[in-house]
Design a protein around this motif. Structure first.
Motif, short mmCIF file in Angstrom:
data_model
loop_
_atom_site.label_atom_id
_atom_site.label_comp_id
_atom_site.label_asym_id
_atom_site.label_seq_id
_atom_site.Cartn_x
_atom_site.Cartn_y
_atom_site.Cartn_z
N MET A 1 45.83 12.16 65.92
CA MET A 1 45.85 10.92 65.17
C MET A 1 46.65 11.13 63.88
SD MET A 1 42.04 9.38 65.63
CE MET A 1 41.08 10.87 65.88
N ALA A 2 47.33 10.12 63.45
CA ALA A 2 48.14 10.21 62.25
C ALA A 2 47.27 10.38 61.01
CB ALA A 2 49.02 8.98 62.12
N LEU A 3 47.87 10.94 59.99
CA LEU A 3 47.15 11.20 58.74
C LEU A 3 46.56 9.93 58.14
CD1 LEU A 3 46.30 13.22 56.58
CD2 LEU A 3 48.52 12.84 55.48
N ALA A 4 47.34 8.85 58.08
CA ALA A 4 46.83 7.60 57.50
C ALA A 4 45.62 7.09 58.27
CB ALA A 4 47.93 6.54 57.48
N ALA A 5 45.68 7.15 59.59
CA ALA A 5 44.55 6.70 60.40
C ALA A 5 43.33 7.57 60.13
CB ALA A 5 44.91 6.74 61.89
N ASN A 6 43.52 8.87 60.01
CA ASN A 6 42.39 9.76 59.73
C ASN A 6 41.78 9.49 58.36
OD1 ASN A 6 42.17 11.21 62.12
ND2 ASN A 6 43.68 12.72 61.49
N ILE A 7 42.62 9.26 57.38
CA ILE A 7 42.11 8.99 56.03
C ILE A 7 41.32 7.68 56.01
CG2 ILE A 7 42.80 8.36 53.68
CD1 ILE A 7 45.12 10.43 54.03
N LEU A 8 41.89 6.64 56.62
CA LEU A 8 41.20 5.35 56.66
C LEU A 8 39.91 5.42 57.48
CD1 LEU A 8 44.31 3.05 57.04
CD2 LEU A 8 42.75 3.12 55.08
N MET A 9 39.96 6.13 58.60
CA MET A 9 38.76 6.27 59.42
C MET A 9 37.70 7.09 58.67
SD MET A 9 38.36 7.38 63.40
CE MET A 9 38.72 9.10 63.18
N GLY A 10 38.12 8.09 57.92
CA GLY A 10 37.19 8.85 57.10
C GLY A 10 36.52 7.99 56.04
N LEU A 11 37.29 7.07 55.47
CA LEU A 11 36.73 6.13 54.49
C LEU A 11 35.68 5.25 55.15
CD1 LEU A 11 36.76 4.73 51.69
CD2 LEU A 11 38.59 3.28 52.59
N VAL A 12 35.98 4.73 56.33
CA VAL A 12 35.01 3.90 57.05
C VAL A 12 33.76 4.71 57.39
CG1 VAL A 12 34.61 2.53 59.15
CG2 VAL A 12 36.82 2.38 57.96
N LEU A 13 33.94 5.95 57.78
CA LEU A 13 32.80 6.83 58.07
C LEU A 13 31.92 7.01 56.83
CD1 LEU A 13 31.19 8.91 59.75
CD2 LEU A 13 32.96 10.57 59.18
N ILE A 14 32.55 7.29 55.71
CA ILE A 14 31.79 7.48 54.46
C ILE A 14 31.06 6.20 54.07
CG2 ILE A 14 32.06 7.86 51.96
CD1 ILE A 14 34.35 9.85 52.74
N ILE A 15 31.73 5.06 54.18
CA ILE A 15 31.09 3.78 53.87
C ILE A 15 29.85 3.59 54.73
CG2 ILE A 15 31.33 1.26 54.10
CD1 ILE A 15 34.32 1.67 53.26
N HIS A 16 29.94 3.92 56.02
CA HIS A 16 28.81 3.68 56.91
C HIS A 16 27.69 4.71 56.76
CE1 HIS A 16 31.05 0.39 58.30
NE2 HIS A 16 29.95 -0.03 58.88
N VAL A 17 28.01 5.90 56.35
CA VAL A 17 26.94 6.85 56.01
C VAL A 17 26.20 6.32 54.79
CG1 VAL A 17 26.47 9.17 55.13
CG2 VAL A 17 28.01 8.87 57.09
N TYR A 18 26.95 5.82 53.81
CA TYR A 18 26.33 5.26 52.61
C TYR A 18 25.46 4.04 52.95
CZ TYR A 18 25.92 3.23 47.93
OH TYR A 18 25.44 2.70 46.75
N ILE A 19 25.98 3.14 53.78
CA ILE A 19 25.20 1.97 54.19
C ILE A 19 23.94 2.41 54.93
CG2 ILE A 19 25.17 -0.08 55.67
CD1 ILE A 19 28.19 -0.40 55.03
N PHE A 20 24.09 3.38 55.83
CA PHE A 20 22.92 3.93 56.55
C PHE A 20 21.87 4.41 55.56
CE2 PHE A 20 20.98 7.99 57.78
CZ PHE A 20 20.12 7.54 58.77
N LEU A 21 22.28 5.17 54.58
CA LEU A 21 21.33 5.70 53.59
C LEU A 21 20.70 4.58 52.77
CD1 LEU A 21 23.27 8.86 52.40
CD2 LEU A 21 21.20 8.78 53.82
N LEU A 22 21.51 3.60 52.35
CA LEU A 22 20.98 2.47 51.57
C LEU A 22 19.94 1.67 52.34
CD1 LEU A 22 24.04 0.84 49.78
CD2 LEU A 22 22.15 2.06 48.72
N GLU A 23 20.17 1.50 53.63
CA GLU A 23 19.29 0.65 54.41
C GLU A 23 18.09 1.40 55.00
OE1 GLU A 23 22.65 -2.61 55.79
OE2 GLU A 23 22.11 -1.03 57.19
N THR A 24 18.09 2.71 54.90
CA THR A 24 16.96 3.48 55.45
C THR A 24 16.24 4.22 54.33
OG1 THR A 24 18.46 5.32 56.04
CG2 THR A 24 17.97 3.70 57.77
N VAL A 25 16.64 5.43 54.06
CA VAL A 25 15.87 6.28 53.13
C VAL A 25 15.92 5.83 51.67
CG1 VAL A 25 16.00 8.30 54.63
CG2 VAL A 25 17.75 7.96 52.91
#
Length: 121
Positions: free
Chosen positions: A1-25
């Motif tokens: 995968m291209a670097l830009a796609a990886n960076i953007l996908m990593g951002l989405v991953l981080i956002i969703h880990v944060y949302i997961f934490l906010l909505e659970t623990v």
């Protein structure tokens, strides 16, 4: 995968880990403040938010598999699936909860998906 796609996908991953934490623990503390809820509202909504957080954790897990899977084809399939699910969930959240979810959740996922699909494999 291209670097830009990886960076953007990593951002989405981080956002969703944060949302997961906010909505659970963290829901009764930090989550309550982020979602601007009273203590009483947070108590009533806590079980449903925990359930919703679980689903956001699954979205993050799909993206994590995309980063870690050794087979590029399988990794790409998880990336496309995960990002598409995030985008659809963001649209639904914008329709049913708050329009700014389009900016927080949908836009990054769509940008990452566009970068991924536009990348040379």
């Amino acid at each position: 995968m291209a670097l830009a796609a990886n960076i953007l996908m990593g951002l989405v991953l981080i956002i969703h880990v944060y949302i997961f934490l906010l909505e659970t623990v963290l829901f009764r503390s930090r989550g309550r403040k982020v979602f601007r809820l009273s203590e009483q509202q947070a108590e009533v909504l806590a079980p449903a938010m925990s359930n919703q957080g679980c689903y956001n954790g699954f979205l993050a897990a799909a993206l994590l598999v995309a980063f870690l899977h050794p087979d590029p084809g399988t990794a790409r399939a998880f990336a496309v699936f995960g990002l598409a699910c995030v985008a659809v969930a963001g649209v639904w959240g914008a329709v049913t909860v708050q329009r700014r979810i389009l900016l927080i959740q949908t836009l990054p996922a769509v940008l990452a998906l566009a970068a991924l699909l536009g990348a040379q494999v």
